[in-house]
Enzyme design. Sequence first.
Site, PDB file in Angstrom:
ATOM      1  N   ARG A 233       0.928  -1.089   0.002  1.00  0.00           N
ATOM      2  CA  ARG A 233       0.005   0.035   0.130  1.00  0.00           C
ATOM      3  C   ARG A 233       0.978   1.340   0.000  1.00  0.00           C
ATOM      4  O   ARG A 233       1.885   1.320   0.708  1.00  0.00           O
ATOM      5  CB  ARG A 233      -1.047   0.231   1.169  1.00  0.00           C
ATOM      6  CG  ARG A 233      -2.072  -1.079   1.301  1.00  0.00           C
ATOM      7  CD  ARG A 233      -3.055  -0.536   0.165  1.00  0.00           C
ATOM      8  NE  ARG A 233      -4.240  -1.538   0.306  1.00  0.00           N
ATOM      9  CZ  ARG A 233      -4.351  -2.523  -0.605  1.00  0.00           C
ATOM     10  NH1 ARG A 233      -3.391  -3.026  -1.607  1.00  0.00           N
ATOM     11  NH2 ARG A 233      -5.476  -3.320  -0.554  1.00  0.00           N
ATOM     12  N   GLU A 262      -2.925   7.535  -4.841  1.00  0.00           N
ATOM     13  CA  GLU A 262      -3.412   6.896  -6.333  1.00  0.00           C
ATOM     14  C   GLU A 262      -4.600   7.072  -6.290  1.00  0.00           C
ATOM     15  O   GLU A 262      -5.544   7.061  -5.711  1.00  0.00           O
ATOM     16  CB  GLU A 262      -2.869   5.381  -6.321  1.00  0.00           C
ATOM     17  CG  GLU A 262      -3.566   4.648  -5.339  1.00  0.00           C
ATOM     18  CD  GLU A 262      -3.036   3.247  -5.501  1.00  0.00           C
ATOM     19  OE1 GLU A 262      -3.841   2.241  -5.592  1.00  0.00           O
ATOM     20  OE2 GLU A 262      -1.829   2.904  -5.391  1.00  0.00           O
ATOM     21  N   HIS A 280      -0.431   0.104  -9.739  1.00  0.00           N
ATOM     22  CA  HIS A 280      -1.348  -0.797  -9.087  1.00  0.00           C
ATOM     23  C   HIS A 280      -1.956  -1.991  -9.788  1.00  0.00           C
ATOM     24  O   HIS A 280      -3.030  -2.362  -9.676  1.00  0.00           O
ATOM     25  CB  HIS A 280      -2.382  -0.227  -8.202  1.00  0.00           C
ATOM     26  CG  HIS A 280      -2.819  -0.805  -6.947  1.00  0.00           C
ATOM     27  ND1 HIS A 280      -3.262  -0.173  -5.955  1.00  0.00           N
ATOM     28  CD2 HIS A 280      -2.595  -2.040  -6.517  1.00  0.00           C
ATOM     29  CE1 HIS A 280      -3.618  -0.849  -4.618  1.00  0.00           C
ATOM     30  NE2 HIS A 280      -3.307  -2.110  -5.074  1.00  0.00           N
TER      31      HIS A 280
END
Length: 319
Positions: A233, A262, A280
């Site tokens: 994360r 993000e 991601h």
Amino acid sequence: MPIALLLHVDIAPPFRAGFERAGFVLRPALRENDRSPILPEGDADEIQALLTIGSIGLRAEDMAAFPNLRIICCQGVGYEKVDLDAARARGIMVTNGAGTNDTSVADHGVALIAAIARNVVSLDRAVRGGQWQQLRQIRPQLTGKRLGILGLGNIGKKIAERCSAGFGMQVAYHNRRPRVDSDLLYCRTVEELAKWADFLVVATPGGAQTRHLINAQVLASLGPEGFLINISRGSVVDTDALIESLRQQAIAGAALDVLEGEPKVPQALLQLDNVILTPHVAARSPEALAAMFQRVLENLSRYFAGQPVLSPVPGMGTE
């Protein structure tokens, strides 16, 4: 009677039919390039189930908009932005996809380790721009190097196995407490692990307890020949401290699949050539997506059939 399932993340088209055949009516509530959940178009009273991801989650005030909500399914392993206390108070089950995407994330993590160590992205870009001889850099090999893993869970263990068996790397880790089932070297602090490591991989869950575990002091301990890799994360890494470390070449480089805030990317990161950024996507392999959506469907089907769910998040029980 069909069960309305609110989607805060999209279900890939090949998997939608399975949910519909199982009796779920899909209610998309998506906002392009935004991680904030929104209400569905229509009556929120009909929503009994909700699909989200850890970095979107569901706050208590948003949960209150759904009086008949009975279960929240997190597509991946993370659930850090789901208000578990509010869910427990309402008797709402919360599940996740533990074990469904570990292999894909571990594979991506190893790819990032190799890419940043060997400067693959910058060299590819330079060759395409007509450069060759002047870019024959001397870059470190992976074999025999020291790999530090912050968070020796399923993903961390798989990265350790790949790097140890494939590259002969020495491996150490830091958790809140040592794992009794591991004989790997345990470091008592993150700073100790960073000082020992050539490559520091962040594989710990997100949330308030792990926010900015990677800070300026840890990066200084990692040092000018050390590399940071984050596949967990973005909140675990202090972005400002990382940018400054990269600017000053206080660390050798970083490879990040996740970022704070993000999908917005700090302009300062985009201007650096000693960082690799991916959007991601570590968990987004066909195999992992199939496993995640199957787990969601199984958890939903079992719950509404009155059976124990397969993967409740810790503390939620199996009702």
